[in-house]
Every structure is written in structure tokens, then in C-alpha cells.
Design an enzyme around this catalytic site. Structure first.
Site, PDB file in Angstrom:
ATOM      1  N   SER A  25      25.906   2.995 -22.330  1.00 10.56           N
ATOM      2  CA  SER A  25      25.270   4.268 -21.991  1.00 10.56           C
ATOM      3  C   SER A  25      25.510   4.566 -20.518  1.00 10.56           C
ATOM      4  CB  SER A  25      23.769   4.197 -22.281  1.00 10.56           C
ATOM      5  OG  SER A  25      23.538   3.933 -23.646  1.00 10.56           O
ATOM      6  N   ARG A  45      14.447   2.101 -15.527  1.00  9.99           N
ATOM      7  CA  ARG A  45      15.777   1.638 -15.107  1.00  9.99           C
ATOM      8  C   ARG A  45      15.817   1.428 -13.589  1.00  9.99           C
ATOM      9  NH1 ARG A  45      14.979   1.448 -19.475  1.00  9.99           N
ATOM     10  NH2 ARG A  45      16.155   2.143 -21.282  1.00  9.99           N
ATOM     11  N   GLU A  84      23.624   5.832 -15.041  1.00  7.58           N
ATOM     12  CA  GLU A  84      22.901   4.563 -15.153  1.00  7.58           C
ATOM     13  C   GLU A  84      23.803   3.419 -14.704  1.00  7.58           C
ATOM     14  OE1 GLU A  84      21.168   1.880 -18.840  1.00  7.58           O
ATOM     15  OE2 GLU A  84      20.869   4.038 -18.904  1.00  7.58           O
TER      16      GLU A  84
END
Length: 336
Positions: A223, A153, A319
Site C-alpha cells: 500500500s 502509521r 505511506e
């Protein structure tokens, strides 16, 4: 002031000084990047916590060009294209390789920034190169995979080139000899069958829809936290107390934990702070019940981080990218 509430899926009531829609990369030459700015795609992985004191630049350029070579396809895609629409379009054309990444929200231009991934596949696995506008040079550059410095990520666009490069086009390399990637969790039962890329995509879509609320019905940013990566020593200690803890090996020294499982085990499903709550069906998702605000969201993030650390000694980082009055928040609250 321009409203941003409908332009990010978490739908907090924020505004910006100016909104510019980019339909052709050449427009970037005329923007004054010395003032605060933020590059926006579909707004599915960012949250505007407050009114933004600057310009929001929304990438809306379109176009898909496919070149067939001996062993693979080169797929050239404008940054403003929808990622999921691209996945479905290619599958309909008989071009496989992106099926594990189906139903990931956002634009193609945002995909390299985050190095999006799901069910054992990352963008880096299918990436060839990209083009974009270099703010320092005031010219367009091309970058290959090594230059993008992809990580979990992560990419150079969140590091050395953060705020210095605007992605305008992404080129993917998809092999003709397709091999399904079915090693990850809910996809494993497909390995015993003769499965097509479309069937893999259908299973991924089914799983994602069962876990993640539709932001059009329930404001959320998918998420919210990264799955933390920890050392083997720590995970062995944790599993002595929590033998059912799901783990995903990263390499011989590191293991990835499931952030949603950690949050759920901390007893936070359904927990509410003001208009923000932890989603009852998937603890990795935070929901805005339409009356939430940025202060409540930051309080929720801090409470979840504190609770998970108190129970597991594991640090969680968002995130989702968190945008304050003057730009993206720094590592104080990780922007992910």
C-alpha cells in the site's frame, strides 16, 4: 558501492556507499553515525530513489523468547525477525492476538516505526515496550508505549527520535483471553460464526493476496499511500456527491477515507509513467515494471496527489518511505 536493488521490494536500481549487516545489537557501538545512514529491514516499506550517499544498516538479529504469565504472554522478539513469520509461529503455538496483522511484510523492528495496522488492529494494541540504541547517548534504552507516541502509521521514531534511535528488540503483550476483532470490512461475516484465530489469519491472508501483488513476481512496496483522515464537515460534503464513498470513523470529529478508492475514482488504475504504473487490481499499489526509475516514481506520486486533490480536495501522503541521495525525503513529498 553496494547494490540495493534486491534489498528493497520496489527494486529500483540504486546503490549505497556501504552496507553493514547487524546480527548482534552490540555491533551498533562500532558504527559512525555522523555520516548519512539508513536503517533497513526487509525493504518492503521503503524505496531507494537514487544511489544513497551513505551507509545502509540492515538489521538481521534473530531470536524469540516467550514468557507465560497469569493473564497474558510476553513475547520478546529481535528486530531482525520477519513480522509475518512471527504471527504464524505464535498462532501455531496457540498464542493469538496478531492474526489481523498477518502477511504484513517487513521486520519486527520496523513495526513500531510505522505503527503497522490492518483490519482494525494496530501494533500499539499489542505493544508492551521496546529496546534500542540511542545514538545521542551511545547506549541502549528501553521505551514503553507512551514514550513511543503511537499514532496512525506514526510514532516518535518518525518525529523527535527520527534518525536518533535504532530499535533492536520489541516486546508484545498478548492476552490469554482472546477476543476476535471482526469489525473491519471483509472480516464482518466471520462474526456470525465460531471462529478461531487461525481462521481469522487465513481470511486476512486470502484478502491481502487477492489485493496485493507478490513483490517477488511484481516489484512493489505494498500500500503506497496512507488512508487520509478528514473532518466530518468535509466528509459529509463529499458523500453528498459520492454516497458510495467508503468511510471509517476515527473519533467523533474525524473520519478515515480509503486512499485506494479515491485513486480509482480519479481514473488512475493502470495509469503509467515510464516504468511505473498504478496496479490494475488495487489502485493503492504502485508497480515497478523493472525498468522504472526514481524520477518516474516521483512524477507518478505527484500526478496521483494532484489528480485526487483536484477531484476530492483531499491530500494524499505516501505511506512508503522515500530515500534520496542523502537520506529520507522530507515532508515535501510526505514519507509516511
Amino acid at each position: 558501492m553496494q547494490s540495493l536493488q534486491s534489498l528493497h521490494t520496489f527494486a529500483l536500481p540504486a546503490k549505497c556507499q556501504k552496507l553493514v549487516r547487524i546480527t548482534a545489537p552490540e555491533q551498533l557501538h562500532s558504527i559512525d553515525f555522523t555520516n548519512p545512514f539508513f536503517i533497513l529491514g526487509e525493504g518492503s516499506n521503503c524505496v531507494f530513489l537514487n544511489d544513497f550517499n551513505g551507509t545502509v544498516i540492515q538489521m538481521e538479529n534473530r531470536g524469540i523468547d516467550i514468557t507465560e504469565l497469569d493473564g497474558h504472554y510476553l513475547v520478546r522478539v529481535a528486530a531482525g525477525e520477519s513480522w509475518h513469520s512471527l504471527v504464524i509461529k505464535l498462532l501455531d503455538m496457540g498464542i493469538a492476538g496478531l492474526e489481523n496483522l498477518a502477511l504484513i511484510p517487513g521486520t519486527v523492528g520496523a513495526a513500531p516505526v510505522q505503527n503497522i495496522g490492518a483490519y482494525g488492529v494496530e501494533l500499539a494494541d499489542v505493544f508492551s515496550h521496546l529496546s534500542g540504541y540511542n545514538l545521542d547517548k551511545q547506549s541502549f534504552d528501553t521505551m514503553d508505549k507512551s514514550a513511543c507516541q503511537f499514532g496512525y502509521r506514526d510514532s516518535v521514531f518518525k518525529g523527535a527520535l527520527y534518525g536518533r534511535f535504532v530499535i533492536t528488540e520489541v516486546v508484545l503483550k498478548l492476552p490469554k483471553q482472546w477476543q476476535p476483532m471482526l469489525d473491519y470490512g471483509p472480516l464482518r461475516d466471520l462474526a456470525s460464526t465460531e471462529v478461531s484465530a487461525k481462521q481469522v489469519a487465513e481470511r486476512v491472508i486470502q484478502i491481502r493476496r487477492s489485493k496485493l501483488p507478490d513483490p517477488k513476481q511484481c516489484a512493489n512496496a505494498g500500500s503506497f499511500f496512507k488512508n487520509p483522515v478528514v473532518g466530518l464537515g468535509q466528509v459529509n460534503s463529499l458523500r453528498a456527491h459520492y454516497p458510495e464513498m467508503p468511510i471509517y470513523p476515527v473519533n467523533e470529529h474525524k473520519v478515515k477515507l480509503a486512499a485506494g478508492w479515491l485513486i480509482e475514482q480519479a481514473g488512475l488504475k493502470g495509469h503509467r509513467i515510464g516504468g511505473i504504473r498504478v496496479y490494475e487490481k488495487q489502485a493503492l499499489v504502485l508497480v515497478n515494471d523493472q525498468q522504472g526509475n526514481g524520477e518516474e516514481l516521483l512524477a507518478m506520486i505527484a500526478y496521483i496527489q494532484k489528480s485526487v486533490f483536484a477531484k476530492f480536495a483531499v491530500e494524499l501522503s505516501p505511506e512508503v518511505r522515500l530515500i534520496g541521495r542523502d537520506g529520507e525525503l522530507s515532508k515535501g513529498v510526505e514519507h509516511g
